[in-house]
Design an enzyme around this catalytic site. Structure first.
Site, PDB file in Angstrom:
ATOM      1  N   ASP A  61      10.327 -34.114  19.930  1.00  0.00           N
ATOM      2  CA  ASP A  61       8.929 -33.717  19.748  1.00  0.00           C
ATOM      3  C   ASP A  61       8.284 -33.795  21.133  1.00  0.00           C
ATOM      4  OD1 ASP A  61       6.208 -33.563  19.298  1.00  0.00           O
ATOM      5  OD2 ASP A  61       6.141 -35.134  17.764  1.00  0.00           O
TER       6      ASP A  61
ATOM      7  N   TRP B  77       3.511 -40.947  15.824  1.00  0.00           N
ATOM      8  CA  TRP B  77       4.115 -39.649  15.473  1.00  0.00           C
ATOM      9  C   TRP B  77       5.599 -39.815  15.206  1.00  0.00           C
ATOM     10  CZ3 TRP B  77       0.576 -36.740  13.800  1.00  0.00           C
ATOM     11  CH2 TRP B  77      -0.685 -36.694  14.400  1.00  0.00           C
TER      12      TRP B  77
ATOM     13  N   LYS C  81      -2.134 -29.490  22.605  1.00  0.00           N
ATOM     14  CA  LYS C  81      -2.320 -30.495  23.654  1.00  0.00           C
ATOM     15  C   LYS C  81      -2.233 -29.859  25.046  1.00  0.00           C
ATOM     16  CE  LYS C  81      -2.122 -33.614  20.307  1.00  0.00           C
ATOM     17  NZ  LYS C  81      -0.884 -33.846  19.591  1.00  0.00           N
TER      18      LYS C  81
HETATM   19  C1  LIG Z   1      -0.556 -34.360  18.107  1.00  0.00           C
HETATM   20  C2  LIG Z   1       0.865 -34.692  17.913  1.00  0.00           C
HETATM   21  C3  LIG Z   1       1.546 -34.373  16.718  1.00  0.00           C
HETATM   22  C4  LIG Z   1       0.873 -33.739  15.537  1.00  0.00           C
HETATM   23  O1  LIG Z   1       0.768 -32.388  15.713  1.00  0.00           O
HETATM   24  P1  LIG Z   1       0.199 -31.429  14.572  1.00  0.00           P
HETATM   25  O2  LIG Z   1       0.347 -30.101  15.231  1.00  0.00           O
HETATM   26  O3  LIG Z   1      -1.226 -31.842  14.324  1.00  0.00           O
HETATM   27  O4  LIG Z   1       1.030 -31.587  13.364  1.00  0.00           O
HETATM   28  C5  LIG Z   1       2.890 -34.696  16.641  1.00  0.00           C
HETATM   29  N1  LIG Z   1       3.537 -35.291  17.653  1.00  0.00           N
HETATM   30  C6  LIG Z   1       2.909 -35.624  18.798  1.00  0.00           C
HETATM   31  C7  LIG Z   1       3.679 -36.279  19.893  1.00  0.00           C
HETATM   32  C8  LIG Z   1       1.563 -35.325  18.960  1.00  0.00           C
HETATM   33  O5  LIG Z   1       0.937 -35.643  20.107  1.00  0.00           O
END
Ligand SMILES: *Cc1c(COP(=O)(O)O)cnc(C)c1O
Length: 357
Positions: A166, A99, A190
């Site tokens: 993030d 990511w 998540k």
């Molecule tokens: C799952 C995830 C993403 C992607 O998220 P989306 O909402 O599908 O764009 C980005 N960063 C991390 C750390 C993730 O676990």
């Protein structure tokens, strides 16, 4: 048979969230309409949105000068919105996984990019240390929890430039010192809500510093001005997020949640370290994620991986297959996963070891 849900995302949610959402889908608080059937500008939905924002701020102790937004597009859209709004000349990124690499790649469209450090040399199995954040960068971007590789930056770092994180897969797993960050964002699927809503915590004073024109919908200021109601937000997912926030508050907030998460992770890592069949892919305790716990079989037992996968499934342990770039197993132990599920996985590991050794 009881199912134990270790899915990496979308993933387990509190039963409280699932049940209350199910009720509101049929009839929102006795108004005779589904939460899916009302205007996002109705007083009922406005109350839901306002309460979700208020609880979000309360649980994370978000200081004055920050806004909480609920938008669509996922964390992936933030990979582009962050540089669109903040990158004038140069930005710095810590590359700790897939990511983080995607965020880095996307920001290249907007200016000069500096990879401050990367753990790619060892398949992202650690968090780089001793890196220097350039003082002339417009911002520094990190991924606090690397969902695929099971590493986590568990402490809030100091940065000489605005810090962007993030936190898709560890938001609300621990208390966070929000004042150290300019932006915290993540997809909700998540640890918070069903897929569809993206949260953004943003410090207002960092905006308005780039000279490029920003399309209206990609400009954070649009959403701040309109209180997440510039266009129709993902109403149902926001309703579910509110339920999870209420559940967290009832449980005692983020200190209580962190204690439970730490205990769950300790029990599982202890068994991985003890069991002769398995080993953790992240060796440094400091870097080990308490959310996504990755492990593989020791070299001499590699051929048993599929058998253990099926054995686990027969015991109701679901979603423990590791990501293809790591292999083996990944137990995602998000907030809503009960201790009892971790115990069931540990018991299965012990039983399998007895069968094989
Ligand atoms: C799952 C995830 C993403 C992607 O998220 P989306 O909402 O599908 O764009 C980005 N960063 C991390 C750390 C993730 O676990």
């Amino acid at each position: 048979m009881k199912k134990h849900n270790f899915n990496p995302g979308p993933s387990i949610l509190p039963q409280f969230t699932v049940e209350n959402t199910a009720k509101a889908v049929l009839d929102l608080d006795g108004i005779g309409l589904s939460v899916m059937e009302i205007s996002h500008r109705s007083k009922e939905f406005e109350a839901i949105l306002n309460e979700a924002i208020a609880l979000f701020k309360e649980l994370l102790e978000i200081p004055q000068g920050y806004h909480v937004l609920f938008l669509g597009g996922g964390a992936s859209l933030q990979f582009c919105m962050v540089p669109y709004n903040m990158l004038e000349k140069k930005a710095a990124y810590l590359v700790t996984g897939e990511w983080a690499s995607k965020a880095f790649k996307e920001a290249k469209f907007f200016g000069e990019l500096l990879e401050v450090a990367s753990s790619k040399d060892k398949n992202f199995s650690y968090i780089p240390k001793g890196f220097i954040i350039p003082a002339d960068a417009d911002y520094f971007h990190i991924t606090t929890n690397n969902t695929i590789y099971g590493t986590e930056m568990k402490k809030d770092i100091d940065s000489p430039v605005p810090l962007v994180a993030d936190m898709s897969s560890d938001i609300f797993s621990r208390p966070v010192d929000v004042s150290k960050y300019a932006i915290i964002y993540g997809g909700a699927q998540k640890n918070l809500a069903p897929a569809g809503v993206t949260f953004i915590i943003i410090k207002e004073s960092i905006l308005g510093k780039v000279t490029r024109a920003i399309p209206t919908i990609l400009d954070y200021r649009t959403h701040i001005k309109n209180g997440s109601l510039f266009n129709t937000p993902p109403c149902l997912a926001i309703y579910s997020a509110l339920q999870t926030l209420k559940w967290l508050k009832n449980l005692g907030g983020l200190n209580a949640m962190h204690k439970i998460n730490t205990e769950k992770a300790r029990i599982l890592y202890d068994e991985i370290d003890r069991n002769k069949l398995f080993k953790a892919t992240v060796t440094s305790e400091e870097d080990r994620s308490i959310m996504n716990i990755c492990f593989i079989m020791n070299d001499e037992y590699k051929q048993l991986e599929e058998e253990f996968q099926n054995f686990a499934k027969s015991k109701g342990l679901l979603g423990i297959k590791g990501h293809r770039s790591v292999g083996g197993f990944r137990a995602s132990c998000y907030n809503a996963l009960p201790l009892e599920s971790v115990q069931a996985l540990v018991n299965a590991m012990k039983e399998f070891e007895k069968m094989k050794i």
